[in-house]
Enzyme design. Structure first.
Site, PDB file in Angstrom:
ATOM      1  N   CYS A  86      44.608  47.677  73.816  1.00  0.00           N
ATOM      2  CA  CYS A  86      44.173  48.531  72.728  1.00  0.00           C
ATOM      3  C   CYS A  86      44.397  47.770  71.077  1.00  0.00           C
ATOM      4  O   CYS A  86      43.561  46.870  71.093  1.00  0.00           O
ATOM      5  CB  CYS A  86      45.150  49.722  72.877  1.00  0.00           C
ATOM      6  SG  CYS A  86      44.384  51.393  71.991  1.00  0.00           S
ATOM      7  N   HIS A 194      44.894  51.704  78.727  1.00  0.00           N
ATOM      8  CA  HIS A 194      46.281  51.632  78.874  1.00  0.00           C
ATOM      9  C   HIS A 194      46.749  51.370  80.155  1.00  0.00           C
ATOM     10  O   HIS A 194      47.375  52.669  80.584  1.00  0.00           O
ATOM     11  CB  HIS A 194      47.078  52.629  77.930  1.00  0.00           C
ATOM     12  CG  HIS A 194      46.938  52.634  76.258  1.00  0.00           C
ATOM     13  ND1 HIS A 194      47.742  51.660  75.638  1.00  0.00           N
ATOM     14  CD2 HIS A 194      46.028  52.902  75.598  1.00  0.00           C
ATOM     15  CE1 HIS A 194      47.617  51.771  74.350  1.00  0.00           C
ATOM     16  NE2 HIS A 194      46.500  52.556  74.373  1.00  0.00           N
ATOM     17  N   GLU A 196      49.695  50.426  81.023  1.00  0.00           N
ATOM     18  CA  GLU A 196      51.144  50.725  81.222  1.00  0.00           C
ATOM     19  C   GLU A 196      51.451  52.215  81.153  1.00  0.00           C
ATOM     20  O   GLU A 196      52.795  52.403  81.321  1.00  0.00           O
ATOM     21  CB  GLU A 196      51.767  49.789  79.976  1.00  0.00           C
ATOM     22  CG  GLU A 196      51.621  50.546  78.933  1.00  0.00           C
ATOM     23  CD  GLU A 196      50.295  50.623  78.136  1.00  0.00           C
ATOM     24  OE1 GLU A 196      50.118  50.955  76.872  1.00  0.00           O
ATOM     25  OE2 GLU A 196      49.458  49.701  78.429  1.00  0.00           O
TER      26      GLU A 196
END
Length: 219
Positions: A86, A194, A196
């Site tokens: 990002c 994302h 994570e």
């Protein structure tokens, strides 16, 4: 220490990334942006998401001048592995470590939701655990995720297998629906989604952990 996770003023995903790698039993260290050197044991640098310097000027445009980025550039140029997610992807573009640029989403809105991604190329350490054509569901959260590159640059990305991921059923203006790319040497990776944020079933799925597992080979 194997994974160096950068921290800028305004980043907000460094601890999520630290937690994700802890699930993989990979040692990490968070590196403040004013540092001028990476730890000597660094095998992977992660530039996490967030809003470095409030996204003033352009997303990532100020962070690229942070002292630590000179060390990251040198690390990458020597073949070190770098992952930008990002805002981290935006910083890699602004730093010239990856080709292209980011523009505002076509609808001019901040978009935060889960999207479908298709694996375009898997001949790289990051996506080696997937097959071409695999569909993944991963969250996004950005206002400047509209990837642009000129026609010549796009042809080069295609010819050298540098397009990693493309959106499926989601359109923000990105050329060829690109969601993630790598450099020609395949040691620098950038994506807007994302991973994570999807590392456990309680979060709706753990496909992001499988993505990060690819780096265990080098750690």
């Amino acid at each position: 220490m194997s994974v160096a996770i950068l921290q800028f003023l305004g980043t907000n995903c460094e601890y999520d990334m630290e937690y994700a790698f802890s699930l993989l039993k990979a040692p990490t260290k968070i590196i403040w942006h004013q540092e001028r050197k990476l730890p000597s044991e660094t095998k992977l640098v992660v530039i996490p998401g967030g809003f470095s310097y409030g996204d003033y000027l352009r997303s990532g445009a100020i962070a690229r001048f942070a002292p630590i980025m000179q060390a990251v550039v040198e690390f990458a140029q020597k073949g070190g592995y770098v992952l930008g997610i990002c805002n981290g992807f935006q910083i890699l573009l602004e730093s010239g470590l990856l080709p292209g640029a980011m523009k505002r989403n076509e609808n001019l809105h901040f978009v935060s939701k889960e999207v479908a991604l298709r694996v375009v190329n898997n001949d790289n350490v990051f996506l080696q655990r997937f097959q071409k054509g695999d569909l993944l569901k991963v969250p996004i959260a950005n206002a400047d995720g509209n990837y642009y590159i000129d026609e010549a640059g796009l042809r080069e990305l295609e010819q050298k297998g540098q397009i990693l991921l493309e959106y499926v059923g989601y359109h923000n203006g990105s050329i060829r629906n690109i969601a993630g790319i790598c450099n020609a040497q395949k040691n620098i990776f950038g994506l807007m989604p994302h991973p994570e944020r999807c590392v456990e079933a309680v979060l709706g799925g753990d496909i992001g952990l499988k993505m990060l597992e690819g780096f265990l080979e080098i750690l």
